[in-house]
Design a protein around this motif. Structure first.
Motif, PDB file in Angstrom:
ATOM      1  N   LEU A  94      12.476  10.364  -1.121  1.00  0.00           N
ATOM      2  CA  LEU A  94      12.120   9.287  -2.042  1.00  0.00           C
ATOM      3  C   LEU A  94      12.387   7.949  -1.365  1.00  0.00           C
ATOM      4  CD1 LEU A  94      11.311   8.710  -5.060  1.00  0.00           C
ATOM      5  CD2 LEU A  94      13.763   8.465  -5.482  1.00  0.00           C
ATOM      6  N   THR A  95      11.397   7.044  -1.384  1.00  0.00           N
ATOM      7  CA  THR A  95      11.552   5.738  -0.745  1.00  0.00           C
ATOM      8  C   THR A  95      11.584   4.631  -1.792  1.00  0.00           C
ATOM      9  OG1 THR A  95       9.165   5.450  -0.461  1.00  0.00           O
ATOM     10  CG2 THR A  95      10.366   6.504   1.338  1.00  0.00           C
ATOM     11  N   GLU A  96      12.345   3.600  -1.490  1.00  0.00           N
ATOM     12  CA  GLU A  96      12.487   2.433  -2.358  1.00  0.00           C
ATOM     13  C   GLU A  96      11.827   1.255  -1.652  1.00  0.00           C
ATOM     14  OE1 GLU A  96      16.127   0.221  -4.769  1.00  0.00           O
ATOM     15  OE2 GLU A  96      16.526   1.206  -2.854  1.00  0.00           O
ATOM     16  N   ARG A  97      10.783   0.698  -2.278  1.00  0.00           N
ATOM     17  CA  ARG A  97      10.021  -0.369  -1.638  1.00  0.00           C
ATOM     18  C   ARG A  97       9.971  -1.592  -2.547  1.00  0.00           C
ATOM     19  NH1 ARG A  97       5.535   2.306   2.245  1.00  0.00           N
ATOM     20  NH2 ARG A  97       6.641   4.244   2.655  1.00  0.00           N
ATOM     21  N   PHE A  98      10.075  -2.762  -1.927  1.00  0.00           N
ATOM     22  CA  PHE A  98      10.074  -4.023  -2.659  1.00  0.00           C
ATOM     23  C   PHE A  98       8.816  -4.817  -2.318  1.00  0.00           C
ATOM     24  CE2 PHE A  98      14.399  -2.621  -2.554  1.00  0.00           C
ATOM     25  CZ  PHE A  98      14.967  -3.055  -3.737  1.00  0.00           C
ATOM     26  N   TYR A  99       8.312  -5.538  -3.329  1.00  0.00           N
ATOM     27  CA  TYR A  99       7.092  -6.331  -3.186  1.00  0.00           C
ATOM     28  C   TYR A  99       7.292  -7.694  -3.855  1.00  0.00           C
ATOM     29  CZ  TYR A  99       4.859  -1.798  -2.232  1.00  0.00           C
ATOM     30  OH  TYR A  99       4.534  -0.578  -1.726  1.00  0.00           O
ATOM     31  N   LEU A 100       6.411  -8.639  -3.497  1.00  0.00           N
ATOM     32  CA  LEU A 100       6.288  -9.903  -4.205  1.00  0.00           C
ATOM     33  C   LEU A 100       5.000  -9.856  -5.002  1.00  0.00           C
ATOM     34  CD1 LEU A 100       7.252 -12.463  -1.402  1.00  0.00           C
ATOM     35  CD2 LEU A 100       8.693 -11.691  -3.289  1.00  0.00           C
TER      36      LEU A 100
END
Length: 239
Positions: free
Chosen positions: A89-95
Motif C-alpha cells: 500500500l502506497t501513500e501519495r500526496f498531491y496539490l
C-alpha cells in the motif's frame, strides 16, 4: 539573458523532491527537476541522455505561487502483473486546484527552442506525475532581455476565475521562489538539481532557493476613487 514562463495548472499536481519507500510526498511549489523533466519530454530527450539534460539543467529556475491549492493524501494499491500478487500500500500526496508560473532564465535561442517544443511536444507534459495532466497548454511567453524576478513580476496573474473573484478585495502580493547562489542570505536548499534521469541511476544535487514577494495588478481591482477636496466648490479669489 532572457526568460521563458510556463503556466502550471491542473486538477492535481505532485512535485516530489524526496520519496521514501511507499510514501510519496509533494513540495508546495513545482520543483526544478520536475519542470526540466517536462521540457525534456517536450523536446523528445531520452532519460539516459545526460549531456542534453546538462544543458537544460544549467538554466536558472524560479516559480511564482499564483494559487497555492490544497494538499491531498491518497492511498493506492497495485497488482504485480507477472505474479498476480498485491503490491505494498502506497501513500501519495498531491496539490489540488493549484496554479503556478514557472520561469527559466538563460540563452534566448535555447528558450525559443523550448517554447516551440512546448507547442508541439514529442511526449505529453505532466505536472510532476503521469497521473497529473495540465488543464491548459503550459507555454506562456518569452521575455527577451529580462531576468527571473522581472519576468515573474510582469506576468499577469494566472489564478482560476473563481479564485480571482474570491480574492478581489485582497492586496495582490505573490510569493516567488528563485534559484540563487549558495552564499545568498536567508536561503534554503533543496535536493532538486537534476544530474541524471536515467532509471538505473537517477541523481540530484542540492540547489539554493530564496523567497521574495512581487506585487501584481489585480484584474478585478476597482479603480481608486478620486480624492475629495472640500474647497474645490469655492470660487477662486483673485490674487
Amino acid at each position: 539573458m532572457s526568460v521563458l514562463t510556463l503556466r502550471l495548472a491542473g486538477p492535481l499536481q505532485a512535485w516530489g523532491a524526496t520519496a521514501r519507500f511507499t510514501r510519496r510526498t509533494t513540495e508546495s511549489a513545482p520543483t526544478k527537476s520536475g519542470v526540466i523533466g517536462l521540457l525534456a519530454a517536450a523536446c523528445g530527450i531520452s532519460r539516459s541522455d545526460d549531456e542534453q539534460l546538462k544543458t537544460l539543467a544549467a538554466l536558472r529556475f524560479g516559480v511564482r505561487i499564483d494559487q497555492p491549492g490544497t494538499r491531498l493524501r491518497d492511498f493506492q494499491t497495485a497488482i504485480h502483473w507477472e505474479t498476480d500478487k498485491s503490491m505494498p500500500l502506497t501513500e501519495r500526496f498531491y496539490l489540488a486546484d493549484a496554479v503556478f508560473v514557472a520561469a527559466l532564465e538563460g540563452d534566448l535561442d535555447l528558450l525559443t527552442h523550448l517554447h516551440t517544443a512546448l507547442k508541439a511536444p514529442v511526449y505529453p507534459p505532466f505536472l510532476g506525475r503521469r497521473s497529473c495532466p495540465p488543464a491548459h497548454p503550459v507555454d506562456l511567453h518569452l521575455h527577451p532581455d529580462k531576468n527571473l524576478q522581472q519576468a515573474l513580476a510582469e506576468e499577469p496573474w494566472q489564478a482560476s476565475p473563481w479564485y480571482t473573484r474570491r480574492h478581489r478585495n485582497t492586496p495582490l502580493t505573490l510569493p516567488i521562489l528563485l534559484e540563487a547562489p549558495p552564499d545568498s542570505p536567508d536561503a534554503d536548499t533543496l535536493r532538486d538539481q537534476p544530474l541524471s534521469f536515467a532509471a538505473e541511476h537517477r541523481r540530484h544535487a542540492l540547489r539554493t532557493i530564496v523567497r521574495r514577494d512581487v506585487d501584481i495588478p489585480h484584474p478585478l481591482a476597482a479603480p481608486s476613487p478620486p480624492r475629495h477636496d472640500p474647497f474645490a466648490v469655492l470660487p477662486e479669489e483673485d490674487a
